[in-house]
Design a protein around this motif. Structure first.
Motif, mmCIF file in Angstrom:
data_model
loop_
_atom_site.group_PDB
_atom_site.id
_atom_site.type_symbol
_atom_site.label_atom_id
_atom_site.label_comp_id
_atom_site.label_asym_id
_atom_site.label_seq_id
_atom_site.Cartn_x
_atom_site.Cartn_y
_atom_site.Cartn_z
ATOM 1 N N ILE A 178 22.888 27.016 29.338
ATOM 2 C CA ILE A 178 23.764 27.586 28.808
ATOM 3 C C ILE A 178 22.715 28.900 28.468
ATOM 4 O O ILE A 178 23.003 30.698 28.143
ATOM 5 N N GLU A 179 21.311 28.711 27.712
ATOM 6 C CA GLU A 179 20.396 29.182 27.645
ATOM 7 C C GLU A 179 19.631 30.297 29.525
ATOM 8 O O GLU A 179 19.394 31.385 29.301
ATOM 9 N N LEU A 180 20.149 29.369 30.315
ATOM 10 C CA LEU A 180 19.533 29.965 31.710
ATOM 11 C C LEU A 180 20.427 30.922 31.753
ATOM 12 O O LEU A 180 20.609 31.888 31.903
ATOM 13 N N LEU A 181 21.768 30.570 31.531
ATOM 14 C CA LEU A 181 23.081 32.004 32.169
ATOM 15 C C LEU A 181 22.767 33.218 30.893
ATOM 16 O O LEU A 181 22.578 34.340 31.278
ATOM 17 N N ALA A 182 22.052 32.415 29.286
ATOM 18 C CA ALA A 182 21.288 34.348 29.047
ATOM 19 C C ALA A 182 20.668 34.361 29.279
ATOM 20 O O ALA A 182 20.217 36.096 29.342
ATOM 21 N N HIS A 183 19.450 33.760 29.547
ATOM 22 C CA HIS A 183 18.525 34.623 30.444
ATOM 23 C C HIS A 183 18.998 35.554 31.106
ATOM 24 O O HIS A 183 18.171 36.996 31.651
ATOM 25 N N ALA A 184 20.258 34.935 32.515
ATOM 26 C CA ALA A 184 20.759 35.575 33.743
ATOM 27 C C ALA A 184 21.016 36.907 33.112
ATOM 28 O O ALA A 184 21.370 38.349 33.290
ATOM 29 N N PHE A 185 22.210 36.871 31.709
ATOM 30 C CA PHE A 185 23.330 37.722 31.606
ATOM 31 C C PHE A 185 22.737 38.771 30.302
ATOM 32 O O PHE A 185 23.680 39.035 30.412
ATOM 33 N N LEU A 186 21.857 38.080 29.270
ATOM 34 C CA LEU A 186 21.881 38.377 27.666
ATOM 35 C C LEU A 186 20.960 39.706 27.634
ATOM 36 O O LEU A 186 19.858 39.348 28.433
ATOM 37 N N SER A 187 20.805 40.144 27.218
ATOM 38 C CA SER A 187 20.143 41.273 26.776
ATOM 39 C C SER A 187 20.310 41.413 25.197
ATOM 40 O O SER A 187 21.455 41.819 25.099
#
Ligand SMILES: *Cc1c(COP(=O)(O)O)cnc(C)c1O
Length: 368
Positions: A102-111
């Motif tokens: 879930i955190e890796l998805l945030a790293h990749a897609f969230l700003s």
């Protein structure tokens, strides 16, 4: 004389710390209950049968190699998972629990300012991670404690990048059906990614399981999250995986730590994958346990939410108080204020004797 909070990222400073299920040892210490043997934990949706015996054997055999770094690419485990799931190895990535994914998805897609769509009573980690990345959480009310996919689709504005669907959902135990999910995926705009969290899917009646891996094969904007923590009984090892289109999985590889899936976990998971017997026994135990708890709650006149997973929401009145009273009787469950459900506690299905202990303690506590 610290000013650390004032100089920290304000969106981090305002975050609550995640409240996990209380560990048995901690409860024993605090309540001076003495022996931990008298305490049962039905608080974290762990597997009541314990770990797969095949995994335990594999871990014992692997122990002597723990001076080596893990295989960072997890070649054998990804190959084993891919073969079992009918996808390619480059469509699979491991995580330190599916929570890390879930955190890796945030790293990749969230700003900062990016949108994350969640259901209001979905697994709380989605919104905690969104907040940690200074993203904007768009919280969509559930219908009958079930994800309302139409409303969630309607809530996807241009800034939204991630949409989380927990299926079955923790803590409600409810599911969205395949047709609703198909419709939702058909209308997902190109700038948003669906994250379908299937932490409990192995326990769901096969006829009710949406074929989400088909979305991966169709190269949709989707990640399916699964874990070894629940049906496989390996929560302590911290191992989950995501299945998604190779392009998206490559993005996640870029933001993970080199050795995020530890060597012991890889060895155990490879063996656990072959242990279909253990998963089957787990499913049978959960099915019987849900029926037993449902009957007991009916008898006691307590409302509960029918569950597709290994836990149940039961309405007990003052959830926090009942949680504490049960704890004093050596039964650890989970209060639910964090989910806006203060009248409920969530109980994990245990072994037959554990379920019986829970019911006895609950009868003692809620009796007028
Ligand atoms: C338990 C659970 C997980 C699994 O977390 P791990 O980090 O793999 O242990 C993921 N999602 C939901 C909704 C859960 O309830």
């Amino acid at each position: 004389m610290h000013n650390l909070t004032s100089i920290a990222n304000p969106w981090v400073a305002e975050l609550p710390v995640y409240e996990p299920g209380r560990p048995i040892e901690e409860v024993a210490r605090e309540l001076e209950l003495g022996d931990v043997a008298g305490i049962i934990k039905l608080a974290s949706n762990e597997n009541a049968l314990g770990p797969s015996p095949k995994a335990v054997k594999a871990m014992t055999a692997a122990a002597g190699s723990m001076h080596r770094y893990p295989d960072g690419s997890a070649f054998y485990l990804r190959r084993g998972l891919a073969a079992r799931l009918g996808v390619e190895p480059d469509e699979v990535i491991l995580g330190n629990g599916s929570n890390e994914l879930i955190e890796l998805l945030a790293h990749a897609f969230l700003s900062p300012g990016a949108g994350v769509v969640v259901a209001d009573r979905a697994f709380v980690v989605y919104r905690l991670v969104a907040t940690a990345f200074c993203a904007r959480t768009v919280s969509v009310p559930m219908q009958d404690l079930t994800h309302d996919l139409e409303a969630m689709a309607a809530a996807i504005d241009e800034g939204v990048r991630l949409v989380f669907v927990s299926n079955p959902n923790n803590p409600t135990g409810t599911m969205v059906e395949a047709e609703a999910l198909d419709r939702f995926m058909e209308h997902l705009p190109g700038h948003a990614v669906a994250v379908i969290d299937e932490a409990y899917i192995e326990m769901v009646d096969p006829a009710r399981r949406p074929d989400t891996l088909r979305y991966v094969r169709e190269q949709r904007n989707v990640f399916v999250l699964r874990t070894f923590s629940k049906a496989y009984g390996l929560a302590g090892l911290r191992l989950g995986y995501a299945v998604g289109p190779a392009e998206g999985i490559t993005l996640l590889h870029k933001v993970r730590q080199p050795f995020n899936a530890n060597a012991m976990a890889q060895a155990a998971a490879l063996a656990a994958l072959e242990d279909t017997d253990h998963v089957q026994k787990t499913c049978a135990l959960v099915r019987d346990g849900l029926a037993c708890l449902g009957n007991a709650f009916d008898r006691m006149g307590l409302d509960y939410v029918p569950s597709a997973a290994n836990f149940m929401l039961v309405r007990v009145g003052e959830g926090r108080k009942v949680f504490e009273q049960l704890m004093r009787r050596g039964v650890i469950v989970r209060p639910m204020e964090a989910y806006g459900l203060p009248e409920y506690v969530r109980v994990t299905v245990g072994t037959a004797p554990e379920n019986e202990r829970l019911v006895d303690a609950l009868e003692d506590v809620v009796r007028p």
